[in-house]
Design a protein around this motif. Structure first.
Motif, PDB file in Angstrom:
ATOM      1  N   PRO A   1       0.980  -1.166  -0.059  1.00 14.11           N
ATOM      2  CA  PRO A   1      -0.144   0.048   0.093  1.00 14.11           C
ATOM      3  C   PRO A   1       0.862   1.111  -0.062  1.00 14.11           C
ATOM      4  CG  PRO A   1      -0.895  -1.567   1.433  1.00 14.11           C
ATOM      5  CD  PRO A   1       0.247  -2.098   1.205  1.00 14.11           C
ATOM      6  N   ARG A   2       1.844   1.247   0.881  1.00 19.53           N
ATOM      7  CA  ARG A   2       2.525   2.752   0.723  1.00 19.53           C
ATOM      8  C   ARG A   2       3.489   2.788  -0.230  1.00 19.53           C
ATOM      9  NH1 ARG A   2       7.601   2.210   5.111  1.00 19.53           N
ATOM     10  NH2 ARG A   2       8.143  -0.052   5.023  1.00 19.53           N
ATOM     11  N   VAL A   3       4.067   1.457  -0.946  1.00 16.98           N
ATOM     12  CA  VAL A   3       4.734   1.540  -2.113  1.00 16.98           C
ATOM     13  C   VAL A   3       3.965   2.373  -3.129  1.00 16.98           C
ATOM     14  CG1 VAL A   3       5.627   0.032  -4.003  1.00 16.98           C
ATOM     15  CG2 VAL A   3       6.413  -0.226  -1.589  1.00 16.98           C
ATOM     16  N   ARG A   4       2.628   1.947  -3.214  1.00 16.10           N
ATOM     17  CA  ARG A   4       1.436   2.183  -4.268  1.00 16.10           C
ATOM     18  C   ARG A   4       1.280   3.788  -3.957  1.00 16.10           C
ATOM     19  NH1 ARG A   4      -0.764   3.156  -9.080  1.00 16.10           N
ATOM     20  NH2 ARG A   4      -2.892   3.969  -8.744  1.00 16.10           N
ATOM     21  N   ARG A   5       1.278   4.138  -2.736  1.00 16.71           N
ATOM     22  CA  ARG A   5       0.879   5.850  -2.733  1.00 16.71           C
ATOM     23  C   ARG A   5       2.179   6.500  -3.036  1.00 16.71           C
ATOM     24  NH1 ARG A   5       0.677   5.118   2.140  1.00 16.71           N
ATOM     25  NH2 ARG A   5       2.584   6.136   2.921  1.00 16.71           N
ATOM     26  N   TRP A   6       3.172   5.983  -2.611  1.00 21.24           N
ATOM     27  CA  TRP A   6       4.474   6.973  -3.353  1.00 21.24           C
ATOM     28  C   TRP A   6       4.614   6.821  -4.870  1.00 21.24           C
ATOM     29  CZ3 TRP A   6       7.674   3.773   0.684  1.00 21.24           C
ATOM     30  CH2 TRP A   6       7.728   4.247   1.887  1.00 21.24           C
ATOM     31  N   SER A   7       4.452   5.796  -5.283  1.00 21.26           N
ATOM     32  CA  SER A   7       4.515   5.543  -6.983  1.00 21.26           C
ATOM     33  C   SER A   7       3.550   6.727  -7.472  1.00 21.26           C
ATOM     34  CB  SER A   7       4.135   4.035  -7.139  1.00 21.26           C
ATOM     35  OG  SER A   7       4.194   4.088  -8.727  1.00 21.26           O
ATOM     36  N   SER A   8       2.110   6.573  -7.022  1.00 23.13           N
ATOM     37  CA  SER A   8       1.191   7.271  -7.564  1.00 23.13           C
ATOM     38  C   SER A   8       1.537   9.083  -7.462  1.00 23.13           C
ATOM     39  CB  SER A   8      -0.107   7.101  -6.980  1.00 23.13           C
ATOM     40  OG  SER A   8      -1.346   7.935  -7.186  1.00 23.13           O
ATOM     41  N   ASP A   9       2.384   9.315  -6.308  1.00 26.41           N
ATOM     42  CA  ASP A   9       2.397  10.529  -5.961  1.00 26.41           C
ATOM     43  C   ASP A   9       3.476  11.097  -7.074  1.00 26.41           C
ATOM     44  OD1 ASP A   9       0.822  10.903  -4.028  1.00 26.41           O
ATOM     45  OD2 ASP A   9       2.182  10.830  -2.431  1.00 26.41           O
ATOM     46  N   LEU A  10       4.355  10.141  -7.604  1.00 27.39           N
ATOM     47  CA  LEU A  10       5.553  10.609  -8.509  1.00 27.39           C
ATOM     48  C   LEU A  10       4.909  11.203 -10.007  1.00 27.39           C
ATOM     49  CD1 LEU A  10       8.086   7.454  -8.832  1.00 27.39           C
ATOM     50  CD2 LEU A  10       8.328  10.034  -8.043  1.00 27.39           C
ATOM     51  N   PHE A  11       3.754  11.076  -9.941  1.00 27.64           N
ATOM     52  CA  PHE A  11       2.792  11.174 -11.370  1.00 27.64           C
ATOM     53  C   PHE A  11       1.919  12.433 -11.123  1.00 27.64           C
ATOM     54  CE2 PHE A  11       4.370   6.841 -12.021  1.00 27.64           C
ATOM     55  CZ  PHE A  11       5.237   7.066 -13.162  1.00 27.64           C
ATOM     56  N   ALA A  12       2.133  13.187  -9.883  1.00 28.21           N
ATOM     57  CA  ALA A  12       1.095  14.043  -9.555  1.00 28.21           C
ATOM     58  C   ALA A  12       1.368  15.394 -10.371  1.00 28.21           C
ATOM     59  CB  ALA A  12       0.845  14.392  -8.267  1.00 28.21           C
ATOM     60  N   ALA A  13       0.348  15.581 -11.602  1.00 32.53           N
ATOM     61  CA  ALA A  13       0.484  16.875 -12.550  1.00 32.53           C
ATOM     62  C   ALA A  13       0.676  18.181 -11.410  1.00 32.53           C
ATOM     63  CB  ALA A  13      -0.291  16.679 -13.362  1.00 32.53           C
ATOM     64  N   GLY A  14       1.600  19.063 -11.681  1.00 32.67           N
ATOM     65  CA  GLY A  14       1.380  20.264 -10.995  1.00 32.67           C
ATOM     66  C   GLY A  14       1.782  20.215  -9.651  1.00 32.67           C
ATOM     67  N   GLN A  15       2.330  19.363  -9.010  1.00 33.96           N
ATOM     68  CA  GLN A  15       2.574  18.970  -7.704  1.00 33.96           C
ATOM     69  C   GLN A  15       4.094  18.413  -7.596  1.00 33.96           C
ATOM     70  OE1 GLN A  15       0.392  19.814  -5.105  1.00 33.96           O
ATOM     71  NE2 GLN A  15      -1.303  20.220  -7.034  1.00 33.96           N
ATOM     72  N   PRO A  16       5.063  19.561  -7.771  1.00 31.10           N
ATOM     73  CA  PRO A  16       6.417  19.216  -7.802  1.00 31.10           C
ATOM     74  C   PRO A  16       6.926  18.831  -6.502  1.00 31.10           C
ATOM     75  CG  PRO A  16       6.122  21.728  -8.085  1.00 31.10           C
ATOM     76  CD  PRO A  16       4.707  20.840  -8.250  1.00 31.10           C
ATOM     77  N   GLN A  17       6.442  19.275  -5.566  1.00 32.99           N
ATOM     78  CA  GLN A  17       6.976  19.059  -3.857  1.00 32.99           C
ATOM     79  C   GLN A  17       6.483  17.470  -3.535  1.00 32.99           C
ATOM     80  OE1 GLN A  17       5.452  22.103  -1.546  1.00 32.99           O
ATOM     81  NE2 GLN A  17       7.435  23.211  -1.509  1.00 32.99           N
ATOM     82  N   GLN A  18       5.025  17.220  -4.043  1.00 36.50           N
ATOM     83  CA  GLN A  18       4.817  15.941  -3.886  1.00 36.50           C
ATOM     84  C   GLN A  18       5.644  14.885  -4.387  1.00 36.50           C
ATOM     85  OE1 GLN A  18       0.449  15.754  -4.202  1.00 36.50           O
ATOM     86  NE2 GLN A  18       0.477  13.505  -4.597  1.00 36.50           N
ATOM     87  N   ILE A  19       5.893  15.285  -5.954  1.00 39.87           N
ATOM     88  CA  ILE A  19       6.502  14.299  -6.667  1.00 39.87           C
ATOM     89  C   ILE A  19       8.212  14.105  -6.021  1.00 39.87           C
ATOM     90  CG2 ILE A  19       7.721  14.088  -8.909  1.00 39.87           C
ATOM     91  CD1 ILE A  19       5.273  15.462 -10.051  1.00 39.87           C
ATOM     92  N   ASP A  20       8.738  15.241  -5.706  1.00 38.16           N
ATOM     93  CA  ASP A  20      10.131  15.241  -5.080  1.00 38.16           C
ATOM     94  C   ASP A  20      10.049  14.179  -3.971  1.00 38.16           C
ATOM     95  OD1 ASP A  20      10.867  16.867  -7.403  1.00 38.16           O
ATOM     96  OD2 ASP A  20      11.095  18.580  -6.079  1.00 38.16           O
ATOM     97  N   ALA A  21       9.173  14.480  -2.709  1.00 34.31           N
ATOM     98  CA  ALA A  21       8.917  13.723  -1.599  1.00 34.31           C
ATOM     99  C   ALA A  21       8.852  12.346  -1.814  1.00 34.31           C
ATOM    100  CB  ALA A  21       7.869  14.486  -0.873  1.00 34.31           C
ATOM    101  N   ALA A  22       8.165  12.039  -2.945  1.00 33.67           N
ATOM    102  CA  ALA A  22       7.992  10.664  -3.099  1.00 33.67           C
ATOM    103  C   ALA A  22       8.860  10.047  -3.581  1.00 33.67           C
ATOM    104  CB  ALA A  22       6.653  10.329  -4.291  1.00 33.67           C
ATOM    105  N   SER A  23       9.789  10.529  -4.691  1.00 37.80           N
ATOM    106  CA  SER A  23      11.063   9.896  -5.311  1.00 37.80           C
ATOM    107  C   SER A  23      11.976   9.644  -3.918  1.00 37.80           C
ATOM    108  CB  SER A  23      11.902  10.988  -6.212  1.00 37.80           C
ATOM    109  OG  SER A  23      12.216  12.015  -5.403  1.00 37.80           O
ATOM    110  N   HIS A  24      12.130  10.510  -3.144  1.00 39.82           N
ATOM    111  CA  HIS A  24      13.229  10.262  -1.934  1.00 39.82           C
ATOM    112  C   HIS A  24      12.506   9.005  -0.923  1.00 39.82           C
ATOM    113  CE1 HIS A  24      15.989  13.636  -2.124  1.00 39.82           C
ATOM    114  NE2 HIS A  24      15.168  14.244  -2.740  1.00 39.82           N
ATOM    115  N   ALA A  25      11.169   9.062  -0.791  1.00 41.03           N
ATOM    116  CA  ALA A  25      10.562   8.141  -0.029  1.00 41.03           C
ATOM    117  C   ALA A  25      10.803   6.720  -0.669  1.00 41.03           C
ATOM    118  CB  ALA A  25       9.123   8.199   0.190  1.00 41.03           C
TER     119      ALA A  25
END
Length: 393
Positions: free
Chosen positions: A158-182
């Protein structure tokens, strides 16, 4: 031109926008959020997209493109400098290390596990009740399979999926960056665990390559693990959701698949073409000036190839907005083309076949639980997929 690849209406149905852009020119200059303020070139024509996928003048080496430029982004190198952002010979070396795990033969050996997992998911559904195709099937199946291959504990899915989904959040650079580090942090910890507790997973095989023959650097190992984890389920999740919706909206096609289940192997290409799980391919840029589709592209600019648009080009596919299970759609571009063609295509196909066949045969009265207009689509230009797909069983 302002960025046309944004907004709720585009995410809900991009094909009208793609058609309008293609009718103006199959390759055109536009302004998007990509490329550090440089203009981008969007490819919507089929012939031009296929040519671009195979053109070595269009590089995927983003580190070279952005070299020396100040950046406000904080993407982890495991994502920003992954195999998806390399050219030969680095790309060839990295791809060869993981290719054997995704051959047709290797995937066939996984089919019993895939079929059993699908049956287990559907066994939990009550006939006459409701379910969510995305949350209850399209997400857990490919997540479980890629986690099984990599040796990721199922409880971490579940958390792997959540981070993965966040990587493709259009217009949300901070969310994308945080997911990449997670994700990078998680995979680094998992690699350390598997060094101490070896198993027979693909990840341990890559660790053995890294530690034994030094064909991988430590950063490359982490990056491969992250990208395999993400790419191993994102496309398949969208494929299962999009294909299910298409069939629910075309009851005659669904009825044919129930009556002729053997049709699915070829019909899957049409389902992939009709609503591609990836709308726009990952970043490329021109290393030298070139002409494509009659448009001059200067050196050093981002080039966006849109397989979702190319698959609806009437010059290649007659009546492209119609779902036709008898169409020969084998040349669709949903998995790309050339040396960067999706490595996991055989696995994605096997998972989608198992899910769709079981779903439509076990629940012949399947229908949407809400009007199609109320369905919510993910806000990402790269991936084309539903947030949820509620169904009545």
């Amino acid at each position: 031109m302002s960025d046309p690849l944004q907004g709720t209406e585009f995410f809900r149905d991009p094909y009208e926008t793609y058609a309008r852009l293609r009718s103006a020119a199959p390759v055109q200059k536009l302004t998007t959020g990509s490329g550090a303020g440089r203009p981008s070139y969007l490819i919507t024509g089929y012939a031009e997209a296929r040519e671009a996928f195979a053109d070595p003048r269009l590089s995927k080496d983003t580190a070279r493109f952005f070299a020396g430029q100040p950046s406000r982004r904080d993407l982890h190198p495991a994502v920003s400098q992954s195999i998806l952002a390399t050219d030969p010979p680095e790309h060839t070396r990295l791809r060869r290390l993981v290719a054997k795990a995704f051959t047709t033969g290797a995937v066939e050996r996984l089919r019993p596990y895939i079929d059993e997992y699908v049956d287990g998911l559907l066994d939990e559904w009550e006939p006459g009740g409701q379910a969510d195709i995305v949350a209850d099937l399209a997400v857990p199946l490919p997540v479980a399979v890629i986690c099984q291959m990599l040796g990721v504990p199922e409880t971490d899915g579940p958390r792997v999926r959540r981070w993965s989904s966040d990587l493709f959040a259009a217009g949300q650079p901070q969310q994308i960056d945080a997911a990449s580090h997670a994700l990078a942090g998680y995979m680094s910890e998992l690699i350390a665990t598997k060094r101490e507790q070896p198993d027979n997973s693909l990840l341990h095989e890559l660790i053995t390559v890294r530690d034994g023959t030094d064909q991988l650097s430590e950063s490359e190992l982490v990056s491969l693990a992250v990208i395999l984890l993400v790419a191993g389920h994102e496309t398949t999740t969208n494929l299962i959701g999009n294909a299910t919706l298409a069939l629910l909206q075309q009851p005659e096609a669904a009825a044919r698949l129930r009556a002729e289940p053997e049709l699915l192997k070829t019909a899957l290409d049409e389902l992939l073409r009709f609503d591609a799980p990836a709308g726009i391919a990952t970043f490329r840029y021109s290393t030298e000036a070139l002409t494509l589709g009659g448009t001059e592209i200067p050196a050093g600019v981002p080039v966006l190839i849109a397989p979702g648009a190319a698959n609806h080009d009437p010059a290649q596919f007659a009546e492209p907005d119609q779902l036709d299970l008898d169409r020969d759609a084998r040349n669709h571009l949903s998995f790309g083309h050339g040396i960067h063609r999706c490595l996991g295509a055989p696995l994605a196909r096997a998972e989608a076949e198992a899910a769709l066949l079981a779903l439509f045969t076990r629940f012949p009265a399947l229908r949407l639980a809400v009007p199609a207009q109320q369905l919510q689509w993910r806000h990402t230009r790269l991936m084309r997929g539903l947030e949820t797909l509620p169904i009545q069983l």
